[in-house]
Design a protein around this motif. Structure first.
Motif: not given
Length: 359
Positions: A260-263, A267-268, A355-356
């Motif tokens: 989950d790269i963008n939280n 999931d991505d 990603a953050g």
């Protein structure tokens, strides 16, 4: 219990030409069945396929038996129970040590790619997915094998068909020359419906433009075999297709969950196109979302939006082959966002993207 510092202090460089692994302390070795099997061309976690609290592994041997191919699942266990495995002399026991899956027929390259499929049917047992990219005039195929209690596990010979309601199912590619199944992975739970999903690449489709297919998980009772030459995926119910940007890009040569790269709770996925722009290469992150919002994606006509649909990462220089391998790096810096890692074999480099900083 060891502290983090104490645990790190116990590690050292390992030179396998001079160091023999000890199954009780440092690790173990698995050797193939016969010469030229290419065991170890593909390796992956299998998740906890038998739900005994120990994660398991899967190893592919695509060249076994004149390129018919095979894959081996080895169960995890306490260090004191683990040994080296010589598959030429030792037979795996599905009730105790692991099991073998044999490809359907000659020259399929079964086991060229292997991966956990997550828990695709949400029955509490992790599943596995295995590619056979040269099956049927290089159309290609992928096989999902369900996990279960050790007492129910057995060696599998795919010349006998899988049962989608009990043992697993087959996904057949769309057209000759696609090499469907060259790359595959769990997609995590891309639509957050409680069932893990899978992603399968077909990097040679349409003159190496390439494509990838996301297949949604669901209960065993509703799963069927899928033939992509006759069945069209429905993004709202069964899955969706992503096609590459330009002929020659080799989009889908690598695929992976990006977690989950963008939280956002979905999931991505991440997909590589190593040959894009004279082998400069690129990688694409596609966001997950509710099924009602999903659609097929044609990257030749659709531009990803980093705020809504995803984003593209372009390699550094011509010849780098950026995107030949892609993967999730979990939360590498513990900032609450999943990170990704991308290989550039032509350059001889790998890039970790935190990603953050993007969100």
């Amino acid at each position: 219990m060891l502290t983090v510092c104490e645990a790190r202090a116990s590690f050292s460089d390992i030179d396998l030409s001079t160091t023999t692994l000890d199954p009780d302390t440092t690790g173990f070795m698995i050797t193939g069945n016969t010469a030229s099997d290419s065991l170890g061309h593909s390796v992956s976690t299998a998740g906890d396929i038998d739900n005994d609290g120990y994660d398991d592994i899967i190893v592919g041997a695509y060249a076994e038996n004149s390129n018919q191919g095979a894959a081996y699942v080895i169960y995890g266990g306490e260090k004191v129970t683990v040994t080296n495995f010589a598959l030429g002399t030792q037979t795996l026991d599905p009730q105790t040590t692991g099991f073998k899956i044999t490809g359907n027929s000659g020259s399929e390259y079964f086991g060229y790619s292997v991966s956990t499929a997550g828990d695709i049917n949400n029955d509490g047992y992790d599943d596995i997915i295995i590619g056979a990219p040269t099956k049927n005039a290089n159309i290609g195929a992928a096989y999902v094998i369900y996990g279960g209690e050790k007492s129910s596990m057995a060696n599998i010979d795919l010349s006998t068909a899988l049962n989608p309601h009990t043992t697993g199912f087959m996904i057949t590619g769309n057209a000759a020359g696609d090499y469907f199944g060259w790359a595959l992975s769990t997609a995590g739970d891309i639509n957050n419906d409680g069932y893990d999903d899978i992603i399968i690449g077909a990097h040679q489709k349409n003159g190496y433009q390439g494509a990838a297919y996301v297949i949604y998980g669901r209960p065993k009772s509703s799963i069927t075999n899928i033939n992509l030459s006759t069945q069209t995926l429905d993004p709202h119910t069964t899955g969706f297709m992503i096609t590459g940007t330009t002929v020659g890009d080799q989009f889908g040569v690598s695929v992976s969950t990006a977690e989950d790269i963008n939280n956002d709770g979905y999931d991505d996925i991440i997909l590589g196109a190593n040959a894009r722009n004279s082998n400069q290469g690129a990688a694409y992150v596609i966001y997950g979302g509710a099924k009602s919002l999903m659609s097929n994606i044609a990257l030749s006509t659709q531009t990803l939006d980093p705020h809504t649909t995803g984003f593209m990462i372009t390699g550094n220089a011509v010849g780098d082959q950026f995107g030949l391998s892609v993967g999730a790096a979990r939360d590498f810096n513990k900032d609450g966002f999943s990170d990704i890692i991308i290989g550039a074999s032509g350059k001889g480099a790998a890039y970790l993207i935190s990603a953050g900083i993007l969100f």
